[in-house]
Design a protein around this motif. Structure first.
Motif, PDB file in Angstrom:
ATOM      1  N   LEU A   1       0.844  -1.183   0.022  1.00  8.29           N
ATOM      2  CA  LEU A   1      -0.020   0.117  -0.080  1.00  8.29           C
ATOM      3  C   LEU A   1       0.783   1.323   0.030  1.00  8.29           C
ATOM      4  O   LEU A   1       0.535   2.141  -0.821  1.00  8.29           O
ATOM      5  N   ASP A   2       1.954   1.219   0.637  1.00  6.52           N
ATOM      6  CA  ASP A   2       2.682   2.328   0.671  1.00  6.52           C
ATOM      7  C   ASP A   2       3.420   2.666  -0.479  1.00  6.52           C
ATOM      8  O   ASP A   2       3.364   3.757  -1.058  1.00  6.52           O
ATOM      9  N   VAL A   3       4.278   1.575  -1.068  1.00  5.86           N
ATOM     10  CA  VAL A   3       4.753   1.644  -2.559  1.00  5.86           C
ATOM     11  C   VAL A   3       3.799   2.153  -3.622  1.00  5.86           C
ATOM     12  O   VAL A   3       4.101   2.993  -4.384  1.00  5.86           O
ATOM     13  N   THR A   4       2.562   1.554  -3.475  1.00  5.48           N
ATOM     14  CA  THR A   4       1.416   2.219  -4.614  1.00  5.48           C
ATOM     15  C   THR A   4       1.080   3.384  -4.501  1.00  5.48           C
ATOM     16  O   THR A   4       1.050   4.160  -5.525  1.00  5.48           O
ATOM     17  N   ASN A   5       0.804   3.866  -3.166  1.00  7.67           N
ATOM     18  CA  ASN A   5       0.532   5.427  -3.028  1.00  7.67           C
ATOM     19  C   ASN A   5       1.673   6.229  -3.217  1.00  7.67           C
ATOM     20  O   ASN A   5       1.512   7.376  -3.855  1.00  7.67           O
ATOM     21  N   THR A   6       3.116   5.844  -3.140  1.00  2.00           N
ATOM     22  CA  THR A   6       4.042   6.615  -3.352  1.00  2.00           C
ATOM     23  C   THR A   6       4.362   6.866  -4.874  1.00  2.00           C
ATOM     24  O   THR A   6       4.463   7.775  -5.292  1.00  2.00           O
TER      25      THR A   6
ATOM     26  N   LEU B   1       3.240   1.968   9.561  1.00  2.00           N
ATOM     27  CA  LEU B   1       2.941   0.816  10.249  1.00  2.00           C
ATOM     28  C   LEU B   1       3.690  -0.380   9.892  1.00  2.00           C
ATOM     29  O   LEU B   1       3.810  -1.282  10.477  1.00  2.00           O
ATOM     30  N   SER B   2       4.236  -0.194   8.673  1.00  2.00           N
ATOM     31  CA  SER B   2       5.308  -1.388   7.978  1.00  2.00           C
ATOM     32  C   SER B   2       6.913  -0.930   8.436  1.00  2.00           C
ATOM     33  O   SER B   2       7.432  -1.900   8.378  1.00  2.00           O
ATOM     34  N   TYR B   3       7.078  -0.056   8.905  1.00  2.00           N
ATOM     35  CA  TYR B   3       8.611   0.331   9.338  1.00  2.00           C
ATOM     36  C   TYR B   3       9.113  -0.499  10.180  1.00  2.00           C
ATOM     37  O   TYR B   3       8.511  -0.787  11.367  1.00  2.00           O
ATOM     38  N   THR B   4      10.358  -1.050   9.692  1.00  2.00           N
ATOM     39  CA  THR B   4      11.040  -2.003  10.670  1.00  2.00           C
ATOM     40  C   THR B   4      12.733  -1.633  11.007  1.00  2.00           C
ATOM     41  O   THR B   4      13.057  -0.751  10.110  1.00  2.00           O
ATOM     42  N   GLU B   5      13.038  -2.268  11.847  1.00  2.00           N
ATOM     43  CA  GLU B   5      14.578  -1.884  12.003  1.00  2.00           C
ATOM     44  C   GLU B   5      15.412  -2.292  10.650  1.00  2.00           C
ATOM     45  O   GLU B   5      16.516  -1.970  10.563  1.00  2.00           O
TER      46      GLU B   5
ATOM     47  N   THR C   1      14.610   5.822   2.944  1.00  2.00           N
ATOM     48  CA  THR C   1      12.910   5.877   2.747  1.00  2.00           C
ATOM     49  C   THR C   1      12.285   6.613   3.740  1.00  2.00           C
ATOM     50  O   THR C   1      11.451   7.570   3.397  1.00  2.00           O
ATOM     51  N   ILE C   2      12.888   6.500   4.889  1.00  2.00           N
ATOM     52  CA  ILE C   2      12.491   7.325   6.000  1.00  2.00           C
ATOM     53  C   ILE C   2      12.803   8.877   5.831  1.00  2.00           C
ATOM     54  O   ILE C   2      12.023   9.780   6.074  1.00  2.00           O
ATOM     55  N   ILE C   3      13.954   9.038   5.164  1.00  2.00           N
ATOM     56  CA  ILE C   3      14.125  10.533   4.820  1.00  2.00           C
ATOM     57  C   ILE C   3      13.312  10.809   3.783  1.00  2.00           C
ATOM     58  O   ILE C   3      13.062  12.030   3.848  1.00  2.00           O
TER      59      ILE C   3
ATOM     60  N   LYS D   1       9.219   4.515  16.379  1.00  2.00           N
ATOM     61  CA  LYS D   1       9.726   3.308  16.045  1.00  2.00           C
ATOM     62  C   LYS D   1      11.376   3.550  15.520  1.00  2.00           C
ATOM     63  O   LYS D   1      12.273   2.943  15.939  1.00  2.00           O
ATOM     64  N   TYR D   2      11.793   4.587  14.799  1.00  2.00           N
ATOM     65  CA  TYR D   2      13.078   4.931  14.466  1.00  2.00           C
ATOM     66  C   TYR D   2      13.800   5.125  15.645  1.00  2.00           C
ATOM     67  O   TYR D   2      15.012   4.483  16.031  1.00  2.00           O
ATOM     68  N   VAL D   3      13.231   5.922  16.701  1.00  2.00           N
ATOM     69  CA  VAL D   3      14.230   6.080  17.687  1.00  2.00           C
ATOM     70  C   VAL D   3      14.393   4.844  18.519  1.00  2.00           C
ATOM     71  O   VAL D   3      15.647   4.261  19.017  1.00  2.00           O
ATOM     72  N   GLN D   4      13.505   3.838  18.652  1.00  2.00           N
ATOM     73  CA  GLN D   4      13.677   2.631  19.455  1.00  2.00           C
ATOM     74  C   GLN D   4      14.605   1.774  18.736  1.00  2.00           C
ATOM     75  O   GLN D   4      15.668   1.224  19.231  1.00  2.00           O
ATOM     76  N   TYR D   5      14.580   1.614  17.267  1.00  2.00           N
ATOM     77  CA  TYR D   5      15.473   0.877  16.275  1.00  2.00           C
ATOM     78  C   TYR D   5      16.882   1.396  16.567  1.00  2.00           C
ATOM     79  O   TYR D   5      17.832   0.827  16.448  1.00  2.00           O
ATOM     80  N   SER D   6      17.028   2.901  16.606  1.00  2.00           N
ATOM     81  CA  SER D   6      18.390   3.397  16.491  1.00  2.00           C
ATOM     82  C   SER D   6      19.046   3.357  18.143  1.00  2.00           C
ATOM     83  O   SER D   6      20.266   3.500  17.806  1.00  2.00           O
ATOM     84  N   GLU D   7      18.264   3.234  18.753  1.00  2.00           N
ATOM     85  CA  GLU D   7      18.930   3.054  20.324  1.00  2.00           C
ATOM     86  C   GLU D   7      19.572   1.534  20.250  1.00  2.00           C
ATOM     87  O   GLU D   7      20.712   1.180  20.853  1.00  2.00           O
ATOM     88  N   GLN D   8      19.064   0.560  19.463  1.00  2.00           N
ATOM     89  CA  GLN D   8      19.456  -0.735  19.528  1.00  2.00           C
ATOM     90  C   GLN D   8      20.675  -1.156  18.636  1.00  2.00           C
ATOM     91  O   GLN D   8      21.212  -2.028  18.579  1.00  2.00           O
ATOM     92  N   ASP D   9      20.592  -0.233  17.700  1.00  2.00           N
ATOM     93  CA  ASP D   9      21.765  -0.233  16.249  1.00  2.00           C
ATOM     94  C   ASP D   9      21.995   1.092  15.920  1.00  2.00           C
ATOM     95  O   ASP D   9      21.249   1.872  15.159  1.00  2.00           O
TER      96      ASP D   9
END
Length: 161
Positions: free
Chosen positions: A45-50, A79-83, A89-91, A117-125
C-alpha cells in the motif's frame, strides 16, 4: 502541465491508472490478508501510494490529490517500518512531510509513530542513526530546528574534498 520533461504524459497516465486499479484491488483484499502477511500488505500500500504520488505530481495534478496519496502512503509506511528499513526511505517520507507542513495536523500522528519506531531501532543499532532524520522529525513534531550531522552530510563533505 506535465512536470516531467523526459517521459510522456501517456506514460504517467498509464502509471496512474494502473496504480489506482491496484490500490482498489489491495483495499478489496484487506479482509483476506492474514496477520503474518499484514506487514507485506502495508508495504504494498505504501509503495503503490508513493508511485501514485509521483505520477500525479509529474502530471501536474492538484496538490490535494497528490497530498492524499502522500498521506495514505505515510500512514502505511509508519505501520510497516521496521529495523531492517534503510534510512533513505524514512528520509524521503519525512522530507515530503516537511513540504506539506501546512497540513501536518492530518498526518502528524503517523510521523510520531514512525519517529518513535526509528528512535527505538536506532537505540538498538547505531548504524541506523542519522541526524537528518532526527532534525526532520523534531521540526515536524516540535517546530524545533537544530543543526545536524548526518552520514549523508559527512559523505557529501568527503566528496567535496
Amino acid at each position: 502541465m506535465l512536470r516531467d520533461k523526459i517521459k510522456t504524459k501517456n506514460y504517467f497516465i498509464g502509471i496512474k491508472n494502473d496504480g489506482i486499479d491496484w490500490l482498489e484491488n489491495l483495499r478489496e483484499m484487506r479482509s483476506i490478508v492474514t496477520p503474518n502477511k499484514l506487514n507485506v500488505y502495508y508495504i504494498d500500500l505504501d509503495v503503490t501510494n508513493t508511485e501514485l504520488f509521483k505520477a500525479c505530481y509529474s502530471l501536474g495534478d492538484s496538490i490535494n490529490s497528490i497530498f492524499e496519496y502522500f498521506k495514505e502512503g505515510l500512514h502505511y509506511y509508519s505501520l510497516s517500518y521496521t529495523e531492517n528499513d534503510g534510512i533513505f526511505t524514512i528520509i524521503d517520507h519525512l522530507s515530503l512531510a516537511v513540504l506539506f507542513e501546512n497540513r501536518k495536523e492530518e498526518f502528524i500522528d503517523d510521523v510520531k509513530v514512525l519517529f518513535d519506531k526509528y528512535v527505538q531501532y536506532s537505540e538498538q543499532d547505531e548504524s541506523v542513526q542519522d541526524g537528518y532524520i532526527e532534525t526532520l522529525a523534531l521540526y515536524l513534531l516540535e517546530d524545533r530546528v537544530e543543526n545536524f550531522r548526518s552520514r549523508l552530510e559527512y559523505l557529501n563533505m568527503i566528496g567535496n574534498d
